[in-house]
Write a protein that holds these residues in place. Structure first.
Motif, PDB file in Angstrom:
ATOM      1  N   ASN A  84       0.817  -1.232   0.000  1.00 30.85           N
ATOM      2  CA  ASN A  84       0.000   0.000   0.000  1.00 30.85           C
ATOM      3  C   ASN A  84       0.847   1.277   0.000  1.00 30.85           C
ATOM      4  OD1 ASN A  84      -2.424  -1.427   0.013  1.00 30.85           O
ATOM      5  ND2 ASN A  84      -2.455  -1.543   2.271  1.00 30.85           N
ATOM      6  N   GLY A  85       2.172   1.106  -0.034  1.00 27.89           N
ATOM      7  CA  GLY A  85       3.071   2.267  -0.121  1.00 27.89           C
ATOM      8  C   GLY A  85       3.477   2.841   1.205  1.00 27.89           C
ATOM      9  N   VAL A  86       3.151   2.145   2.286  1.00 32.35           N
ATOM     10  CA  VAL A  86       3.557   2.657   3.611  1.00 32.35           C
ATOM     11  C   VAL A  86       4.263   1.526   4.374  1.00 32.35           C
ATOM     12  CG1 VAL A  86       1.897   4.529   3.917  1.00 32.35           C
ATOM     13  CG2 VAL A  86       1.181   2.175   4.372  1.00 32.35           C
ATOM     14  N   PRO A  87       5.483   1.212   4.015  1.00 35.72           N
ATOM     15  CA  PRO A  87       6.193   0.090   4.639  1.00 35.72           C
ATOM     16  C   PRO A  87       6.470   0.339   6.122  1.00 35.72           C
ATOM     17  CG  PRO A  87       7.701   1.373   3.329  1.00 35.72           C
ATOM     18  CD  PRO A  87       6.329   1.923   3.034  1.00 35.72           C
ATOM     19  N   SER A  88       6.531  -0.723   6.882  1.00 36.85           N
ATOM     20  CA  SER A  88       6.871  -0.644   8.300  1.00 36.85           C
ATOM     21  C   SER A  88       8.375  -0.405   8.435  1.00 36.85           C
ATOM     22  CB  SER A  88       6.482  -1.952   9.001  1.00 36.85           C
ATOM     23  OG  SER A  88       5.089  -2.190   8.859  1.00 36.85           O
ATOM     24  N   LYS A  89       8.740   0.462   9.405  1.00 41.51           N
ATOM     25  CA  LYS A  89      10.153   0.823   9.545  1.00 41.51           C
ATOM     26  C   LYS A  89      10.566   0.863  11.011  1.00 41.51           C
ATOM     27  CE  LYS A  89      10.195   3.840   5.456  1.00 41.51           C
ATOM     28  NZ  LYS A  89      10.440   5.211   4.959  1.00 41.51           N
ATOM     29  N   GLY A  90      11.891   0.681  11.239  1.00 42.11           N
ATOM     30  CA  GLY A  90      12.478   0.894  12.550  1.00 42.11           C
ATOM     31  C   GLY A  90      12.415  -0.285  13.486  1.00 42.11           C
ATOM     32  N   LEU A  91      12.808  -0.061  14.737  1.00 43.05           N
ATOM     33  CA  LEU A  91      12.926  -1.121  15.736  1.00 43.05           C
ATOM     34  C   LEU A  91      11.611  -1.850  15.978  1.00 43.05           C
ATOM     35  CD1 LEU A  91      15.234   0.596  18.396  1.00 43.05           C
ATOM     36  CD2 LEU A  91      15.844  -1.260  16.831  1.00 43.05           C
ATOM     37  N   LEU A  92      10.499  -1.118  16.045  1.00 42.72           N
ATOM     38  CA  LEU A  92       9.197  -1.732  16.313  1.00 42.72           C
ATOM     39  C   LEU A  92       8.298  -1.716  15.087  1.00 42.72           C
ATOM     40  CD1 LEU A  92       8.558  -0.567  19.977  1.00 42.72           C
ATOM     41  CD2 LEU A  92       8.810  -2.933  19.152  1.00 42.72           C
ATOM     42  N   GLN A  93       8.893  -1.520  13.911  1.00 38.75           N
ATOM     43  CA  GLN A  93       8.204  -1.654  12.630  1.00 38.75           C
ATOM     44  C   GLN A  93       6.827  -0.957  12.607  1.00 38.75           C
ATOM     45  OE1 GLN A  93       9.435  -3.710   9.565  1.00 38.75           O
ATOM     46  NE2 GLN A  93      11.007  -2.574  10.723  1.00 38.75           N
ATOM     47  N   VAL A  94       6.864   0.385  12.717  1.00 42.37           N
ATOM     48  CA  VAL A  94       5.627   1.171  12.637  1.00 42.37           C
ATOM     49  C   VAL A  94       5.546   1.824  11.264  1.00 42.37           C
ATOM     50  CG1 VAL A  94       5.434   1.604  15.121  1.00 42.37           C
ATOM     51  CG2 VAL A  94       6.786   3.149  13.712  1.00 42.37           C
ATOM     52  N   ILE A  95       4.312   1.965  10.772  1.00 43.66           N
ATOM     53  CA  ILE A  95       4.122   2.628   9.484  1.00 43.66           C
ATOM     54  C   ILE A  95       4.034   4.146   9.703  1.00 43.66           C
ATOM     55  CG2 ILE A  95       3.017   0.600   8.455  1.00 43.66           C
ATOM     56  CD1 ILE A  95       0.321   1.952   8.943  1.00 43.66           C
ATOM     57  N   LYS A  96       4.182   4.886   8.632  1.00 43.86           N
ATOM     58  CA  LYS A  96       4.247   6.346   8.725  1.00 43.86           C
ATOM     59  C   LYS A  96       2.987   6.953   9.337  1.00 43.86           C
ATOM     60  CE  LYS A  96       6.365  10.263   7.322  1.00 43.86           C
ATOM     61  NZ  LYS A  96       5.404  11.280   7.717  1.00 43.86           N
ATOM     62  N   PRO A  97       1.782   6.577   8.930  1.00 47.69           N
ATOM     63  CA  PRO A  97       0.592   7.181   9.538  1.00 47.69           C
ATOM     64  C   PRO A  97       0.520   6.953  11.047  1.00 47.69           C
ATOM     65  CG  PRO A  97       0.007   6.099   7.498  1.00 47.69           C
ATOM     66  CD  PRO A  97       1.419   5.685   7.799  1.00 47.69           C
ATOM     67  N   THR A  98       0.895   5.745  11.472  1.00 47.80           N
ATOM     68  CA  THR A  98       0.867   5.446  12.908  1.00 47.80           C
ATOM     69  C   THR A  98       1.931   6.258  13.644  1.00 47.80           C
ATOM     70  OG1 THR A  98       0.083   3.189  12.487  1.00 47.80           O
ATOM     71  CG2 THR A  98       1.110   3.613  14.632  1.00 47.80           C
ATOM     72  N   PHE A  99       3.107   6.317  13.072  1.00 50.36           N
ATOM     73  CA  PHE A  99       4.191   7.092  13.688  1.00 50.36           C
ATOM     74  C   PHE A  99       3.784   8.557  13.833  1.00 50.36           C
ATOM     75  CE2 PHE A  99       7.979   9.743  13.413  1.00 50.36           C
ATOM     76  CZ  PHE A  99       8.759   9.243  14.450  1.00 50.36           C
ATOM     77  N   ASP A 100       3.217   9.131  12.771  1.00 49.56           N
ATOM     78  CA  ASP A 100       2.801  10.544  12.820  1.00 49.56           C
ATOM     79  C   ASP A 100       1.709  10.770  13.863  1.00 49.56           C
ATOM     80  OD1 ASP A 100       4.592  11.126  10.820  1.00 49.56           O
ATOM     81  OD2 ASP A 100       3.098  11.063   9.204  1.00 49.56           O
TER      82      ASP A 100
END
Length: 234
Positions: free
Chosen positions: A179-195
């Motif tokens: 969907n174009g929003v890959p999970s990233k970082g130590l706890l694998q959060v997507i951009k909308p959730t992180f924001d």
């Protein structure tokens, strides 16, 4: 006795004419003498004139003395006023200087106090290691301050499952990636959730280890009560 002339009038004798002329002359002399002032009167008149002249001169001298006195007083007053003005200006300048010095001293004091506080804060602020242990501990300190629940064990367990402790980890194959929003970082959060769950004071960067942990723990607390309750994909 006078003789009677042919017209019936009496005529004076020669002697009688001389007598009358003499009497008239004496009378005129007496009358003239009575109108000519004597020596004492002349002297008195002269003295009066001299006194009048002297009074006039004295009055002029007194008036000149008064004028000179008034002029000196005016000069003295002008000098006093000028000195007073100069003293007032000097005092105002001194007060302005003292005020500026006091303001500068207060500013310097505030700067010294600010530096001292910063130094104390820096001394009290923990220094966290730049590794997984340090990231988790720093995240827990922030979570405690923000009222976000979670423990070291709960964070460490979920991090190892999601990224094996790699802050640069990224998932390019799951549905989020598709969907174009890959999970990233130590706890694998997507951009909308992180924001949505980003905590102020941490970098706004998904790959930042502390920002990633705190945002993920904030999201987990909102959805599951705490990150400790998460044991799988979330």
């Amino acid at each position: 006795m006078p003789k009677q002339n042919t017209l019936g009038h009496y005529s004076l004798t020669k002697i009688q004419k001389f007598s009358i002329a003499g009497v008239a002359t004496l009378g005129a002399a007496a009358l003239a003498f009575s109108f000519v002032p004597g020596n004492d009167q002349t002297a008195q008149a002269a003295e009066a004139s001299t006194a009048s002249t002297a009074s006039t001169v004295a009055f002029s001298a007194d008036a000149r003395t008064i004028q000179e006195g008034v002029a000196k007083q005016q000069t003295a007053y002008a000098g006093i006023a000028k000195a007073a003005e100069a003293a007032a200006q000097k005092q105002a300048a001194a007060e302005a200087k003292a005020k500026a010095e006091k303001k500068a001293e207060e500013k310097a004091k505030q700067e010294r106090e600010a530096k001292a506080r910063a130094a104390r804060d820096a001394a009290r602020k923990p220094v966290y290691a730049n590794n997984l242990d340090g990231w988790i501990k720093e995240s827990l300190a922030i979570m405690k301050k923000e009222g976000i629940p979670g423990t070291y064990e709960g964070l460490h367990r979920n991090i190892m499952r999601e990224s094996s402790g790699n802050p640069r980890a990224i998932n390019n194959w799951d549905i989020n990636a598709q969907n174009g929003v890959p999970s990233k970082g130590l706890l694998q959060v997507i951009k909308p959730t992180f924001d949505a769950y980003h905590v102020e004071g941490t970098p706004h960067n998904q790959y930042d280890p502390v920002a990633n942990i705190v945002a993920a723990a904030n999201y987990a607390a909102d959805r599951y009560g705490t990150i400790d309750n998460v044991d799988s994909a979330y």
